[in-house]
Design an enzyme around this catalytic site. Structure first.
Site, PDB file in Angstrom:
ATOM      1  N   GLY A 346       0.837  -1.201   0.000  1.00  0.00           N
ATOM      2  CA  GLY A 346       0.000   0.000   0.000  1.00  0.00           C
ATOM      3  C   GLY A 346       0.873   1.252   0.000  1.00  0.00           C
ATOM      4  CD  GLU A 370      24.977  -8.745 -18.763  1.00  0.00           C
ATOM      5  OE1 GLU A 370      25.285  -7.916 -17.899  1.00  0.00           O
ATOM      6  OE2 GLU A 370      25.096  -9.966 -18.639  1.00  0.00           O
TER       7      GLU A 370
HETATM    8  N1  COS Z   1      27.120 -17.577 -30.043  1.00  0.00           N
HETATM    9  C1  COS Z   1      28.073 -17.731 -30.980  1.00  0.00           C
HETATM   10  N2  COS Z   1      28.161 -16.990 -32.097  1.00  0.00           N
HETATM   11  C2  COS Z   1      27.249 -16.052 -32.274  1.00  0.00           C
HETATM   12  C3  COS Z   1      26.197 -15.828 -31.370  1.00  0.00           C
HETATM   13  C4  COS Z   1      26.166 -16.632 -30.204  1.00  0.00           C
HETATM   14  N3  COS Z   1      25.231 -16.469 -29.266  1.00  0.00           N
HETATM   15  N4  COS Z   1      25.437 -14.827 -31.818  1.00  0.00           N
HETATM   16  C5  COS Z   1      25.991 -14.421 -32.969  1.00  0.00           C
HETATM   17  N5  COS Z   1      27.091 -15.139 -33.240  1.00  0.00           N
HETATM   18  C6  COS Z   1      28.002 -14.974 -34.380  1.00  0.00           C
HETATM   19  C7  COS Z   1      27.700 -15.950 -35.457  1.00  0.00           C
HETATM   20  O1  COS Z   1      28.884 -16.235 -36.174  1.00  0.00           O
HETATM   21  C8  COS Z   1      26.750 -15.179 -36.336  1.00  0.00           C
HETATM   22  O2  COS Z   1      26.715 -15.660 -37.628  1.00  0.00           O
HETATM   23  P1  COS Z   1      25.732 -16.902 -37.982  1.00  0.00           P
HETATM   24  O3  COS Z   1      24.357 -16.510 -37.459  1.00  0.00           O
HETATM   25  O4  COS Z   1      25.790 -16.943 -39.460  1.00  0.00           O
HETATM   26  O5  COS Z   1      26.265 -18.098 -37.311  1.00  0.00           O
HETATM   27  C9  COS Z   1      27.355 -13.786 -36.284  1.00  0.00           C
HETATM   28  O6  COS Z   1      27.857 -13.661 -34.947  1.00  0.00           O
HETATM   29  C10 COS Z   1      26.386 -12.662 -36.558  1.00  0.00           C
HETATM   30  O7  COS Z   1      25.278 -12.816 -35.693  1.00  0.00           O
HETATM   31  P2  COS Z   1      23.838 -12.225 -35.990  1.00  0.00           P
HETATM   32  O8  COS Z   1      23.522 -12.390 -37.453  1.00  0.00           O
HETATM   33  O9  COS Z   1      22.898 -12.821 -34.988  1.00  0.00           O
HETATM   34  O10 COS Z   1      24.046 -10.682 -35.706  1.00  0.00           O
HETATM   35  P3  COS Z   1      23.025  -9.465 -35.883  1.00  0.00           P
HETATM   36  O11 COS Z   1      23.779  -8.342 -36.476  1.00  0.00           O
HETATM   37  O12 COS Z   1      21.747  -9.961 -36.502  1.00  0.00           O
HETATM   38  O13 COS Z   1      22.737  -9.000 -34.352  1.00  0.00           O
HETATM   39  C11 COS Z   1      21.595  -8.982 -32.257  1.00  0.00           C
HETATM   40  C12 COS Z   1      22.092  -9.750 -33.486  1.00  0.00           C
HETATM   41  C13 COS Z   1      20.760  -7.732 -32.533  1.00  0.00           C
HETATM   42  C14 COS Z   1      20.737 -10.004 -31.545  1.00  0.00           C
HETATM   43  C15 COS Z   1      22.847  -8.606 -31.417  1.00  0.00           C
HETATM   44  O14 COS Z   1      23.466  -7.481 -31.977  1.00  0.00           O
HETATM   45  C16 COS Z   1      22.527  -8.376 -29.969  1.00  0.00           C
HETATM   46  O15 COS Z   1      22.424  -9.325 -29.181  1.00  0.00           O
HETATM   47  N6  COS Z   1      22.395  -7.102 -29.581  1.00  0.00           N
HETATM   48  C17 COS Z   1      22.216  -6.739 -28.225  1.00  0.00           C
HETATM   49  C18 COS Z   1      23.513  -6.451 -27.593  1.00  0.00           C
HETATM   50  C19 COS Z   1      23.381  -6.448 -26.129  1.00  0.00           C
HETATM   51  O16 COS Z   1      22.836  -7.357 -25.519  1.00  0.00           O
HETATM   52  N7  COS Z   1      23.925  -5.407 -25.536  1.00  0.00           N
HETATM   53  C20 COS Z   1      23.836  -5.282 -24.132  1.00  0.00           C
HETATM   54  C21 COS Z   1      24.998  -4.686 -23.504  1.00  0.00           C
HETATM   55  S1  COS Z   1      26.451  -5.530 -23.680  1.00  0.00           S
HETATM   56  S2  COS Z   1      27.123  -5.630 -21.926  1.00  0.00           S
END
Ligand code: COS
Length: 392
Positions: A346, A370
């Site tokens: 409350g 993250e």
């Molecule tokens: N494990 C291993 N390799 C990975 C991975 C993972 N979890 N994620 C991506 N990769 C690698 C791979 O090689 C991937 O290629 P493939 O999909 O062909 O295998 C490559 O990186 C590119 O990855 P992706 O195509 O997924 O990249 P995007 O540019 O589409 O970006 C997002 C993806 C937007 C999901 C990413 O930029 C993201 O997580 N952003 C948020 C960042 C964040 O959390 N910031 C918080 C603060 S940091 S403390």
């Protein structure tokens, strides 16, 4: 390079460790919360105790001076710590999570030997991915690393860098190509000493909650980094290392949300027994019970997700989807629980005098850092689409 899951302690030793950690949380960390809030930092004496308990080295392999915890053991320990104010987990979490994961997965043997041992010994690390103009779109970073002879020269600014004010080591993502490359291979990762000339910090940012956990800009001006400090010894590995590190970081943030929700709900249950209205304890009212019950059921679901995601990681599976799903659910759930906890209190729930108000503020960032909830949705959907395409 090692990427196999760590073996972990035997069950009996881990149970004894967890028991000791839970007592430490209840008898030492929770009673010291007032001090953390007033000084906006974890007292040095507590940091020293956490170092002596080996907490900074939980996820470091034994050969590098750590305890070699499995993912399940590590995340259960972070969950136990998260009953107390978030600053305690945060002081450890970059070392044990993103820094160690990136090194274990992507570091050379020499890099692992040097940097993992320092991290396990309690030197604080920071992780630099986010920038003023790139948060969720992390591959759009501008920080530049240009090779000149046997050094790279780094220039750029990293923003919201957790633990930067306390860190002596950093893992910094920078672009080694001016052009964007397929699979984000323009991103590389560099291990740096934070006292390298050209590294400076902004003033720690004032925040809504999570007192004691500090963040600041890391400013890099012509910082010379030896080629030997390029993670994995190869350009273009930085994005993958960062994403793998985030898989671990997201489990830890999910565990933080779960621990905070459990603590907050206990507080509400106690308050609902103590507080009287209409001549009886408010816990007798069914509308209060509904808020308690919804919270308990959601906490139970998050507990199950945490254990399942960790079990999968321990068998060596890639858990990108599960880590994102657990992080998203547990932190959104935590937001709902702390909101109900304020409601159950409350008017008292709005007062700084009661913990409910602090829990409410502390929870809010969990749905953002993250990877925001919206980024987790993208990660989950991408995994679903990839699996669908593979099934044909
Ligand atoms: N494990 C291993 N390799 C990975 C991975 C993972 N979890 N994620 C991506 N990769 C690698 C791979 O090689 C991937 O290629 P493939 O999909 O062909 O295998 C490559 O990186 C590119 O990855 P992706 O195509 O997924 O990249 P995007 O540019 O589409 O970006 C997002 C993806 C937007 C999901 C990413 O930029 C993201 O997580 N952003 C948020 C960042 C964040 O959390 N910031 C918080 C603060 S940091 S403390």
């Amino acid at each position: 390079m090692s990427s196999t899951p760590l073996p972990g302690l035997d069950d009996e030793s881990f149970a004894a460790f967890l028991d000791q950690l839970r007592r430490y949380v209840d008898e030492r960390l929770i009673p010291a919360e007032g001090e953390v809030l007033r000084a906006n930092r974890v007292p040095q004496a507590i940091l020293d105790e956490m170092r002596d308990m080996g907490l900074f080295g939980m996820t470091t392999p034994e050969e590098h001076g750590g305890a070699g915890f499995s993912t399940s053991q590590y995340i259960r320990a972070m969950h136990a710590l998260s009953r107390a104010a978030p600053a305690y987990r945060t002081m450890l979490s970059i070392n044990t999570g993103m820094f160690t994961t990136a090194l274990r997965r992507g570091g050379t043997a020499e890099q692992q030997a040097h940097w993992l041992a320092r991290g396990a010994g309690g030197e604080i690390a920071c992780f630099g991915l986010t920038e003023p103009d790139s948060g969720s779109d992390s591959a759009a970073l501008k920080c530049r690393a240009v090779r000149t002879g046997d050094h790279y020269v780094l220039n750029g600014t990293k923003r919201y860098i957790t633990n930067a004010p306390f860190a002596s080591m950093g893992l910094i993502m920078a672009r080694t190509s001016a052009e964007n490359l397929p699979r984000n291979q323009h991103v590389s990762a560099f291990l740096i000493d934070m006292d390298t000339p050209g590294v400076s910090l902004g003033t720690p940012d004032a925040k809504m909650g999570q007192a004691g956990a500090q963040i600041a800009d890391v400013i890099l001006e012509d910082v010379r980094v030896p080629v030997a400090n390029l993670l994995g010894g190869e350009e273009g590995k930085g994005f993958s290392a960062a994403m793998q590190a985030l898989d671990s970081g997201r489990l830890s943030v999910g565990a933080a949300g779960l621990g905070l929700a459990e603590r907050a709900l206990e507080t509400a249950l106690r308050y609902a027994h103590d507080r009287k209205a209409f001549g009886t304890a408010i816990v007798e009212f069914q509308l209060i019970q509904a808020m308690l019950a919804d919270s308990q059921a959601e906490i139970y679901a998050a507990q199950c997700m945490m254990l399942d995601a960790c079990r999968r990681a321990d068998t060596g599976q890639r858990i990108t989807m599960e880590a994102a799903a657990f992080k998203m659910f547990a932190t959104e759930m935590c937001g709902r629980v702390v909101d109900r906890v304020v409601q159950i209190h409350g008017g008292a729930g709005y007062l700084a005098e009661y913990d409910a108000e602090r829990f409410f503020r502390d929870a809010r960032i969990l749905r953002i850092y993250e990877g925001t909830t919206q980024i987790q949705q993208l990660v989950i959907a991408k995994a679903m689409m990839r699996e669908f395409a593979e099934r044909g």
